[in-house]
Design a protein around this motif. Structure first.
Motif, PDB file in Angstrom:
ATOM      1  N   GLN A   1       9.392 -64.738 -69.773  1.00  0.00           N
ATOM      2  CA  GLN A   1      10.038 -65.836 -70.320  1.00  0.00           C
ATOM      3  C   GLN A   1      11.512 -64.516 -71.061  1.00  0.00           C
ATOM      4  N   VAL A   2      12.846 -65.060 -70.516  1.00  0.00           N
ATOM      5  CA  VAL A   2      13.830 -64.129 -70.603  1.00  0.00           C
ATOM      6  C   VAL A   2      14.892 -64.817 -71.549  1.00  0.00           C
ATOM      7  N   GLN A   3      15.685 -63.784 -72.762  1.00  0.00           N
ATOM      8  CA  GLN A   3      16.703 -64.645 -72.996  1.00  0.00           C
ATOM      9  C   GLN A   3      18.077 -63.133 -73.219  1.00  0.00           C
ATOM     10  N   LEU A   4      19.142 -63.865 -73.101  1.00  0.00           N
ATOM     11  CA  LEU A   4      20.173 -62.659 -72.421  1.00  0.00           C
ATOM     12  C   LEU A   4      20.807 -63.260 -73.572  1.00  0.00           C
ATOM     13  N   VAL A   5      21.616 -62.518 -74.710  1.00  0.00           N
ATOM     14  CA  VAL A   5      22.551 -63.082 -75.913  1.00  0.00           C
ATOM     15  C   VAL A   5      24.120 -62.085 -75.813  1.00  0.00           C
ATOM     16  N   GLU A   6      24.735 -63.032 -75.931  1.00  0.00           N
ATOM     17  CA  GLU A   6      26.115 -62.453 -75.815  1.00  0.00           C
ATOM     18  C   GLU A   6      26.525 -62.495 -76.736  1.00  0.00           C
ATOM     19  N   SER A   7      27.751 -61.145 -77.017  1.00  0.00           N
ATOM     20  CA  SER A   7      28.180 -60.886 -77.517  1.00  0.00           C
ATOM     21  C   SER A   7      30.080 -60.580 -77.615  1.00  0.00           C
ATOM     22  N   GLY A   8      30.992 -60.938 -78.447  1.00  0.00           N
ATOM     23  CA  GLY A   8      32.030 -60.084 -78.194  1.00  0.00           C
ATOM     24  C   GLY A   8      33.554 -60.607 -77.499  1.00  0.00           C
ATOM     25  N   GLY A   9      33.400 -62.051 -77.070  1.00  0.00           N
ATOM     26  CA  GLY A   9      33.731 -63.020 -76.550  1.00  0.00           C
ATOM     27  C   GLY A   9      35.359 -62.633 -77.822  1.00  0.00           C
ATOM     28  N   GLY A  10      36.527 -64.336 -77.795  1.00  0.00           N
ATOM     29  CA  GLY A  10      37.389 -64.673 -78.538  1.00  0.00           C
ATOM     30  C   GLY A  10      38.422 -64.905 -77.777  1.00  0.00           C
ATOM     31  N   LEU A  11      39.876 -64.701 -79.270  1.00  0.00           N
ATOM     32  CA  LEU A  11      41.071 -64.792 -77.969  1.00  0.00           C
ATOM     33  C   LEU A  11      41.725 -63.675 -78.544  1.00  0.00           C
ATOM     34  N   VAL A  12      42.507 -62.662 -77.211  1.00  0.00           N
ATOM     35  CA  VAL A  12      43.376 -61.419 -77.340  1.00  0.00           C
ATOM     36  C   VAL A  12      44.541 -62.069 -77.145  1.00  0.00           C
ATOM     37  N   GLN A  13      45.521 -60.997 -76.990  1.00  0.00           N
ATOM     38  CA  GLN A  13      46.909 -60.942 -76.193  1.00  0.00           C
ATOM     39  C   GLN A  13      46.932 -59.991 -75.293  1.00  0.00           C
ATOM     40  N   PRO A  14      47.727 -60.066 -74.541  1.00  0.00           N
ATOM     41  CA  PRO A  14      48.020 -59.600 -73.172  1.00  0.00           C
ATOM     42  C   PRO A  14      48.247 -58.364 -73.144  1.00  0.00           C
ATOM     43  N   GLY A  15      46.966 -57.316 -72.567  1.00  0.00           N
ATOM     44  CA  GLY A  15      47.112 -55.995 -73.229  1.00  0.00           C
ATOM     45  C   GLY A  15      46.750 -55.330 -73.928  1.00  0.00           C
ATOM     46  N   GLY A  16      46.123 -56.437 -74.702  1.00  0.00           N
ATOM     47  CA  GLY A  16      44.689 -55.775 -75.737  1.00  0.00           C
ATOM     48  C   GLY A  16      43.507 -55.964 -74.973  1.00  0.00           C
ATOM     49  N   SER A  17      42.544 -55.677 -75.666  1.00  0.00           N
ATOM     50  CA  SER A  17      40.889 -54.859 -76.056  1.00  0.00           C
ATOM     51  C   SER A  17      40.096 -55.906 -76.327  1.00  0.00           C
ATOM     52  N   LEU A  18      39.041 -55.946 -75.846  1.00  0.00           N
ATOM     53  CA  LEU A  18      37.965 -57.084 -75.834  1.00  0.00           C
ATOM     54  C   LEU A  18      36.616 -55.519 -75.076  1.00  0.00           C
ATOM     55  N   ARG A  19      35.521 -56.484 -75.898  1.00  0.00           N
ATOM     56  CA  ARG A  19      33.943 -55.123 -75.543  1.00  0.00           C
ATOM     57  C   ARG A  19      33.479 -56.014 -75.817  1.00  0.00           C
ATOM     58  N   LEU A  20      32.866 -56.871 -74.541  1.00  0.00           N
ATOM     59  CA  LEU A  20      31.560 -57.327 -74.936  1.00  0.00           C
ATOM     60  C   LEU A  20      30.010 -57.160 -74.648  1.00  0.00           C
ATOM     61  N   SER A  21      29.224 -57.465 -74.989  1.00  0.00           N
ATOM     62  CA  SER A  21      28.139 -56.872 -74.975  1.00  0.00           C
ATOM     63  C   SER A  21      26.696 -58.086 -74.369  1.00  0.00           C
ATOM     64  N   CYS A  22      25.980 -58.239 -73.930  1.00  0.00           N
ATOM     65  CA  CYS A  22      24.712 -58.411 -73.764  1.00  0.00           C
ATOM     66  C   CYS A  22      23.100 -57.566 -73.321  1.00  0.00           C
ATOM     67  N   ALA A  23      22.482 -58.117 -74.169  1.00  0.00           N
ATOM     68  CA  ALA A  23      21.298 -57.723 -74.671  1.00  0.00           C
ATOM     69  C   ALA A  23      20.190 -58.568 -73.769  1.00  0.00           C
ATOM     70  N   ALA A  24      19.236 -58.282 -73.437  1.00  0.00           N
ATOM     71  CA  ALA A  24      18.283 -59.161 -73.134  1.00  0.00           C
ATOM     72  C   ALA A  24      16.902 -58.697 -73.505  1.00  0.00           C
ATOM     73  N   SER A  25      16.404 -59.427 -74.237  1.00  0.00           N
ATOM     74  CA  SER A  25      14.928 -59.244 -74.710  1.00  0.00           C
ATOM     75  C   SER A  25      13.933 -60.493 -73.838  1.00  0.00           C
ATOM     76  N   GLY A  26      12.850 -60.324 -74.294  1.00  0.00           N
ATOM     77  CA  GLY A  26      11.335 -61.618 -73.185  1.00  0.00           C
ATOM     78  C   GLY A  26      10.365 -60.488 -72.935  1.00  0.00           C
ATOM     79  N   THR A  27       9.506 -61.143 -71.988  1.00  0.00           N
ATOM     80  CA  THR A  27       8.330 -59.964 -71.066  1.00  0.00           C
ATOM     81  C   THR A  27       9.508 -59.785 -69.818  1.00  0.00           C
ATOM     82  N   ILE A  28       9.684 -58.613 -69.794  1.00  0.00           N
ATOM     83  CA  ILE A  28      10.750 -57.891 -69.312  1.00  0.00           C
ATOM     84  C   ILE A  28       9.742 -56.539 -68.541  1.00  0.00           C
ATOM     85  N   PHE A  29       9.300 -56.100 -67.397  1.00  0.00           N
ATOM     86  CA  PHE A  29       8.490 -54.889 -66.910  1.00  0.00           C
ATOM     87  C   PHE A  29       9.813 -54.206 -66.942  1.00  0.00           C
TER      88      PHE A  29
END
Length: 122
Positions: A1-29
């Protein structure tokens, strides 16, 4: 079982910036590849960027030069720095990971995050 947790989305004006993050956790070799995909209304899901555990990257032509994917192997986390955003970038962004579950090299699974909305609008 693996879970991916995302964050960082939103509303931004043209020309702006966003940073998305994704962390994986669980049974990972190990994680071979992590990446970002996006799906705009009425369109198919498309690749945005990929990064391998060794650090090699791939980008869609539409985001090349504007987006940067990076990763932290110790944290099983991937980031997407999005600069110079355009209305055409509006979509639900999904994190993806190709995960090796155990010592068997053939035991891989693809996992998806729930998606995070990115809206670029004035």
């Amino acid at each position: 079982q693996v879970q991916l947790v995302e964050s960082g989305g939103g509303l931004v004006q043209p020309g702006g910036s966003l940073r998305l993050s994704c962390a994986a956790s669980g049974t990972i070799f190990s994680i071979n590849v992590m990446g970002w995909y996006r799906q705009a209304p009425g369109k198919q899901r498309e690749l945005v960027a990929l990064i391998s555990s060794g650090g090699s990257t791939n980008y869609a032509d539409s985001v090349k030069g504007r987006f940067t994917i990076s990763g932290d192997n110790a944290k099983n986390t991937v980031y997407l720095q999005m600069n110079s955003l355009k209305p055409e970038d509006t979509a639900v962004y999904y994190c993806n990971a190709l995960v090796q579950l155990d010592s068997s090299a053939t035991n891989y699974r693809n996992y998806w995050g729930q998606g995070t909305q990115v809206t670029v609008s004035s």
